[in-house]
Design a protein around this motif. Structure first.
Motif, short mmCIF file in Angstrom:
data_model
loop_
_atom_site.label_atom_id
_atom_site.label_comp_id
_atom_site.label_asym_id
_atom_site.label_seq_id
_atom_site.Cartn_x
_atom_site.Cartn_y
_atom_site.Cartn_z
N MET A 119 11.70 -36.85 17.42
CA MET A 119 12.22 -35.82 16.52
C MET A 119 13.02 -34.81 17.31
O MET A 119 12.86 -34.68 18.52
CB MET A 119 11.08 -35.14 15.77
CG MET A 119 10.17 -34.28 16.61
SD MET A 119 8.97 -33.31 15.69
CE MET A 119 8.01 -34.51 14.87
N THR A 120 13.86 -34.11 16.61
CA THR A 120 14.68 -33.08 17.23
C THR A 120 13.83 -31.82 17.43
O THR A 120 12.78 -31.65 16.82
CB THR A 120 15.89 -32.73 16.36
OG1 THR A 120 15.41 -32.17 15.14
CG2 THR A 120 16.75 -33.96 16.09
N VAL A 121 14.32 -30.94 18.26
CA VAL A 121 13.64 -29.66 18.49
C VAL A 121 13.57 -28.88 17.19
O VAL A 121 12.54 -28.28 16.88
CB VAL A 121 14.39 -28.85 19.58
CG1 VAL A 121 13.81 -27.45 19.70
CG2 VAL A 121 14.35 -29.58 20.91
N GLU A 122 14.64 -28.91 16.42
CA GLU A 122 14.68 -28.17 15.17
C GLU A 122 13.62 -28.69 14.20
O GLU A 122 12.93 -27.92 13.53
CB GLU A 122 16.07 -28.26 14.52
CG GLU A 122 17.16 -27.56 15.30
CD GLU A 122 17.68 -28.36 16.49
OE1 GLU A 122 17.41 -29.59 16.59
OE2 GLU A 122 18.33 -27.77 17.36
N GLU A 123 13.50 -30.02 14.13
CA GLU A 123 12.50 -30.61 13.23
C GLU A 123 11.09 -30.24 13.69
O GLU A 123 10.22 -29.92 12.88
CB GLU A 123 12.65 -32.13 13.19
CG GLU A 123 11.72 -32.80 12.22
CD GLU A 123 11.89 -34.31 12.18
OE1 GLU A 123 11.21 -34.92 11.35
OE2 GLU A 123 12.68 -34.86 12.97
N SER A 163 4.52 -35.44 19.50
CA SER A 163 5.82 -35.23 18.86
C SER A 163 6.96 -35.27 19.87
O SER A 163 8.11 -35.32 19.48
CB SER A 163 5.83 -33.90 18.13
OG SER A 163 5.68 -32.84 19.06
N SER A 166 10.17 -39.22 25.60
CA SER A 166 11.02 -39.29 26.78
C SER A 166 11.27 -40.76 27.12
O SER A 166 10.36 -41.57 27.08
CB SER A 166 10.34 -38.61 27.95
OG SER A 166 11.08 -38.82 29.14
#
Length: 168
Positions: A119-123, A163, A166
């Motif tokens: 997931m993205t940092v924003e999500e 979450s 890498s």
């Protein structure tokens, strides 16, 4: 301009590093378990089963036990393969490791097409804010304030490392 001596030194350094790959592969392993916690397997990067643990309740799986063991062993093998590539990448670098993946025909599991992209940092921040009951506009900052230890503890208690993702 690179001199002949520098080229020879680089070649010798690569040769020394390549000689360590076999040791790194031998040291790599992976462990996996099923969602019910009834089967756990550990394998090395070559696929050798190092440990198999079955819960006493696993006998209740009946004919489903063998496929479950195979599934868990395959997951452990993917973990072992990734562990091996991670170790090799630290020694040889990403480009050489990718070349080894291409030569062997076994890409790192983290590069698999069907792998979850994470997931993205924003999500992550949005979901964190929802879990903590804050409105999306009131989402907490990415890192806690260093001066408030209590807030920092709350931040890390709610943090879900699963979450993160890498490739290496």
């Amino acid at each position: 301009m690179i001199t002949t001596r520098q080229l020879i030194a680089q070649a010798r350094a690569r040769e020394a590093a390549m000689s360590q790959v076999d040791e790194l592969m031998a040291a790599a392993s992976g462990t996996a378990h099923d969602v019910d916690g009834q089967v756990e397997a550990t394998v090395d990067a070559r696929g050798k089963l190092l440990r198999l643990w079955l819960a006493p309740s696993a006998v209740n799986l009946g004919e489903q036990l063998a496929p479950r063991v195979v599934e868990v062993a395959r997951a452990a093998m993917r973990e072992a393969t990734q562990d091996a590539y991670n170790r090799v990448a630290l020694l040889l670098g990403e480009d050489m490791t990718y070349m080894i993946e291409q030569m062997t025909g076994m890409p790192a599991p983290a590069r698999a097409e069907d792998d979850d992209p994470g997931m993205t940092v924003e999500e992550f921040q949005r979901l964190r804010a929802e879990r903590l009951g804050a409105a999306p506009s009131e989402a907490a900052p990415a890192a806690p304030a260093a001066s408030n230890v209590e807030d920092e503890d709350a931040y890390w208690e709610s943090f879900d490392p699963a979450s993160l993702r890498s490739d290496r």
